[in-house]
Design an enzyme around this catalytic site. Structure first.
Site, short mmCIF file in Angstrom:
data_model
loop_
_atom_site.label_atom_id
_atom_site.label_comp_id
_atom_site.label_asym_id
_atom_site.label_seq_id
_atom_site.Cartn_x
_atom_site.Cartn_y
_atom_site.Cartn_z
N LYS A 102 11.42 1.59 -9.06
CA LYS A 102 10.18 1.08 -9.93
C LYS A 102 10.68 1.64 -11.48
O LYS A 102 11.13 2.91 -11.49
CB LYS A 102 9.12 1.80 -9.46
CG LYS A 102 8.54 1.07 -8.15
CD LYS A 102 7.21 1.72 -7.99
CE LYS A 102 6.51 0.82 -6.73
NZ LYS A 102 7.56 0.64 -5.61
N ASP A 136 11.30 -3.36 -8.04
CA ASP A 136 10.08 -3.74 -7.60
C ASP A 136 9.21 -4.16 -8.85
O ASP A 136 9.32 -3.65 -9.98
CB ASP A 136 9.30 -2.21 -6.91
CG ASP A 136 9.87 -2.07 -5.70
OD1 ASP A 136 10.64 -2.65 -5.04
OD2 ASP A 136 9.37 -0.90 -5.22
N ARG A 187 12.33 -11.54 -4.64
CA ARG A 187 11.44 -11.12 -3.65
C ARG A 187 10.12 -11.68 -3.97
O ARG A 187 9.71 -11.27 -4.88
CB ARG A 187 11.51 -9.59 -3.33
CG ARG A 187 10.56 -9.22 -2.23
CD ARG A 187 10.19 -7.72 -2.59
NE ARG A 187 11.22 -7.01 -1.96
CZ ARG A 187 11.24 -5.65 -2.52
NH1 ARG A 187 10.44 -5.24 -3.33
NH2 ARG A 187 12.34 -4.73 -2.14
N GLY A 191 1.38 -9.21 -4.03
CA GLY A 191 0.77 -8.26 -5.08
C GLY A 191 0.06 -7.11 -4.36
O GLY A 191 -0.99 -7.54 -3.66
N ALA A 192 0.35 -6.02 -4.69
CA ALA A 192 -0.28 -4.69 -4.11
C ALA A 192 -1.22 -4.06 -5.17
O ALA A 192 -2.22 -3.35 -4.63
CB ALA A 192 0.60 -3.55 -3.65
N LYS A 204 -8.27 -14.03 -1.21
CA LYS A 204 -7.29 -14.23 -0.27
C LYS A 204 -6.76 -15.65 -0.28
O LYS A 204 -5.63 -15.99 -0.19
CB LYS A 204 -7.41 -13.72 1.20
CG LYS A 204 -6.19 -13.94 2.17
CD LYS A 204 -6.61 -13.20 3.26
CE LYS A 204 -5.50 -13.58 4.56
NZ LYS A 204 -4.21 -13.80 4.11
N HIS A 230 3.64 -9.83 5.63
CA HIS A 230 3.38 -9.70 7.18
C HIS A 230 2.44 -10.78 7.50
O HIS A 230 1.91 -10.78 8.61
CB HIS A 230 2.84 -8.32 7.31
CG HIS A 230 3.41 -7.49 6.48
ND1 HIS A 230 3.16 -6.84 5.51
CD2 HIS A 230 4.43 -6.52 6.92
CE1 HIS A 230 3.96 -6.03 4.94
NE2 HIS A 230 4.86 -5.82 5.49
N ARG A 291 -1.96 2.44 -1.10
CA ARG A 291 -1.92 0.84 -1.35
C ARG A 291 -2.06 0.33 0.22
O ARG A 291 -2.54 -0.76 0.29
CB ARG A 291 -0.87 0.46 -2.21
CG ARG A 291 -1.01 0.77 -3.55
CD ARG A 291 -0.12 0.01 -4.38
NE ARG A 291 1.42 0.41 -4.33
CZ ARG A 291 1.93 1.64 -5.11
NH1 ARG A 291 1.25 2.18 -6.11
NH2 ARG A 291 3.22 1.96 -5.02
P1 FDA Z 1 -2.02 -9.61 3.83
O1 FDA Z 1 -2.27 -8.36 3.03
O2 FDA Z 1 -2.76 -10.98 3.54
O3 FDA Z 1 -2.15 -9.35 5.27
C1 FDA Z 1 -1.59 -10.38 6.23
C2 FDA Z 1 -1.51 -9.54 7.62
O4 FDA Z 1 -0.59 -8.58 7.60
C3 FDA Z 1 -2.74 -8.60 8.06
O5 FDA Z 1 -3.81 -9.44 8.45
C4 FDA Z 1 -2.32 -7.64 8.90
O6 FDA Z 1 -1.93 -8.09 10.06
C5 FDA Z 1 -0.93 -7.43 8.21
N1 FDA Z 1 -0.88 -6.29 7.42
C6 FDA Z 1 -0.67 -6.40 5.98
N2 FDA Z 1 -0.64 -5.25 5.27
C7 FDA Z 1 -0.74 -4.33 6.45
C8 FDA Z 1 -0.61 -2.73 6.36
N3 FDA Z 1 -0.63 -2.19 5.27
N4 FDA Z 1 -0.95 -2.21 7.69
C9 FDA Z 1 -0.94 -3.06 8.63
N5 FDA Z 1 -0.98 -4.38 8.94
C10 FDA Z 1 -0.86 -4.96 7.68
N6 FDA Z 1 3.98 -5.58 -3.89
C11 FDA Z 1 3.85 -5.36 -5.25
O7 FDA Z 1 2.96 -5.57 -5.81
N7 FDA Z 1 5.07 -4.97 -5.77
C12 FDA Z 1 6.35 -5.00 -5.13
O8 FDA Z 1 7.10 -4.85 -5.50
C13 FDA Z 1 6.14 -5.13 -3.68
N8 FDA Z 1 7.22 -4.95 -2.97
C14 FDA Z 1 7.31 -5.15 -1.38
C15 FDA Z 1 8.28 -5.33 -0.48
C16 FDA Z 1 8.00 -5.61 0.72
C17 FDA Z 1 9.33 -5.67 1.47
C18 FDA Z 1 6.84 -5.95 1.27
C19 FDA Z 1 6.79 -6.67 2.55
C20 FDA Z 1 5.64 -6.04 0.31
C21 FDA Z 1 5.85 -5.41 -0.78
N9 FDA Z 1 4.83 -5.50 -1.55
C22 FDA Z 1 4.95 -5.29 -3.06
C23 FDA Z 1 3.63 -5.56 -1.09
C24 FDA Z 1 2.88 -6.94 -1.17
O9 FDA Z 1 2.40 -7.18 -2.30
C25 FDA Z 1 1.53 -6.85 -0.26
O10 FDA Z 1 0.74 -5.75 -0.92
C26 FDA Z 1 1.73 -6.40 1.22
O11 FDA Z 1 2.80 -7.05 1.54
C27 FDA Z 1 0.55 -6.92 1.95
O12 FDA Z 1 0.44 -8.28 1.80
P2 FDA Z 1 0.83 -9.52 3.06
O13 FDA Z 1 1.75 -10.42 2.44
O14 FDA Z 1 1.51 -8.95 3.83
O15 FDA Z 1 -0.67 -10.20 3.43
#
Ligand code: FDA
Length: 311
Positions: A102, A136, A187, A191-192, A204, A230, A291
């Site tokens: 980061k 990141d 990648r 967004g977190a 969403k 995920h 987060r």
């Molecule tokens: P969403 O949050 O909609 O979740 C979909 C499903 O996934 C949920 O219903 C659940 O089943 C499962 N799930 C998701 N999060 C979970 C958790 N914490 N615990 C358990 N189950 C969970 N963000 C960013 O802003 N900058 C970055 O550089 C990165 N880098 C990054 C790298 C990698 C490899 C990943 C996978 C993710 C990131 N992120 C990130 C985080 C990303 O922005 C996001 O916040 C998370 O991946 C959660 O979003 P989903 O796409 O999983 O979908």
């Protein structure tokens, strides 16, 4: 709205010094510490152990030394030195050479020149040792500076580096074209961070729609894109779009976070897809951990359970 709300609540809690103190006392204690579900440990040895375990399951990995928003030049230098020391350790251990980093950890809050100088040293060493470095993406105030720095190192001829784009942000459509024009790796994530409505989609459904649109463009025009999610719906869409566009399995990879949806990591791998696990480690795990809770408040239950076991 629930998504935006829980991100906001956990984002605020992440700033609490008291909570951080309490969590830091228990989170990594023993093998049962509650933060170990998402964080591999506090040391490079623990991180390498986790990387080995992940690779033993046929998955790839990227290692992230946790840290962000450093407030002094000394801390930024220490983070850069830690990355420089970490790479030979990873190389010697014989695990995959891929790290995530980061820019606020390298001093972006202090100055772009400072973060840039540290980044260039890390990239040079990474080049010597055959590492790929993923920068990141942090919250919206840092995006322009991150992309600008990324573009300059790329134009200087450093290509063992990639960036991250977030579908929640309205600007990402244009940013994607900027990165595609370079020929660099992206990648794609949702967004977190909790972001204002002026710059980011809040529901969403909107974030997901944007994810699918960006993913389609990326799968058709990208360079080994990483589909980092995920979400089973996003994964199904990726598979459908890749098939429609004739993109072979080996031309992109999925990425997931350490400790999240391990079942899905395994089943996609078993089907022949590339899967890389993002493995964070280090003492500064608290904001990252918060987060993860904000994304899925149900995880709080498991934290409470392991805290009760501690008593
Ligand atoms: P969403 O949050 O909609 O979740 C979909 C499903 O996934 C949920 O219903 C659940 O089943 C499962 N799930 C998701 N999060 C979970 C958790 N914490 N615990 C358990 N189950 C969970 N963000 C960013 O802003 N900058 C970055 O550089 C990165 N880098 C990054 C790298 C990698 C490899 C990943 C996978 C993710 C990131 N992120 C990130 C985080 C990303 O922005 C996001 O916040 C998370 O991946 C959660 O979003 P989903 O796409 O999983 O979908």
């Amino acid at each position: 709205m629930i998504d935006a709300l829980s991100k906001a609540v956990f984002g605020t809690l992440a700033g609490s010094a008291t909570l951080k103190r309490v969590a830091s006392r228990y989170g990594m204690r023993g093998q049962g510490g509650f933060a170990r579900r998402f964080v591999a440990g506090e040391t490079i040895d623990e991180a390498i152990g986790a990387a080995r375990a992940v690779e033993a399951q046929g998955l790839a990995q990227t290692l992230d030394l946790l840290g962000e928003s450093v407030a002094s030049e000394a801390e930024a230098r220490a983070a850069a030195e830690a990355y420089l020391a970490m790479m030979p350790r990873i190389a010697d251990a014989g695990v995959g050479r891929n790290i995530s980093i980061k820019l606020t950890q390298l001093g972006l809050d202090l100055s772009a020149d400072l973060a840039g100088a540290h980044l260039r040293r890390i990239l040079a060493r990474a080049g010597e040792l055959g590492f790929f470095v993923r920068i990141d993406m942090e919250n919206s105030p840092y995006i322009e500076a991150t992309l600008a720095l990324f573009e300059s190192v790329w134009r200087e001829g450093t290509t063992n580096v990639g960036v991250v784009l977030q579908s929640a942000l309205k600007r990402s459509k244009d940013d994607l074209e900027r990165v595609l024009a370079l020929g660099a790796r992206v990648r794609l994530v949702k967004g977190a961070y909790k972001e204002p409505a002026a710059v980011a989609y809040q529901s969403k459904a909107e974030v997901d729609d944007a994810y699918v649109r960006l993913m389609e463009r990326l799968l058709r025009a990208g360079h080994f894109p990483a589909i980092a999610t995920h979400d089973p719906d996003m994964i199904a869409a990726a598979r459908r779009l890749a098939t429609e566009a004739g993109v072979p399995q080996g031309a992109y990879e999925f990425q997931m976070l350490y400790g999240v949806r391990r079942d899905l990591q395994q089943s996609l791998r078993a089907e022949g897809f590339g899967m890389r696990v993002y493995i964070p480690y280090g003492r500064e795990w608290f904001p990252y951990f918060m987060r993860r809770l904000g994304e899925r408040p149900a995880n709080v239950g498991f934290v409470l359970k392991s805290l009760l076991r501690e008593r």
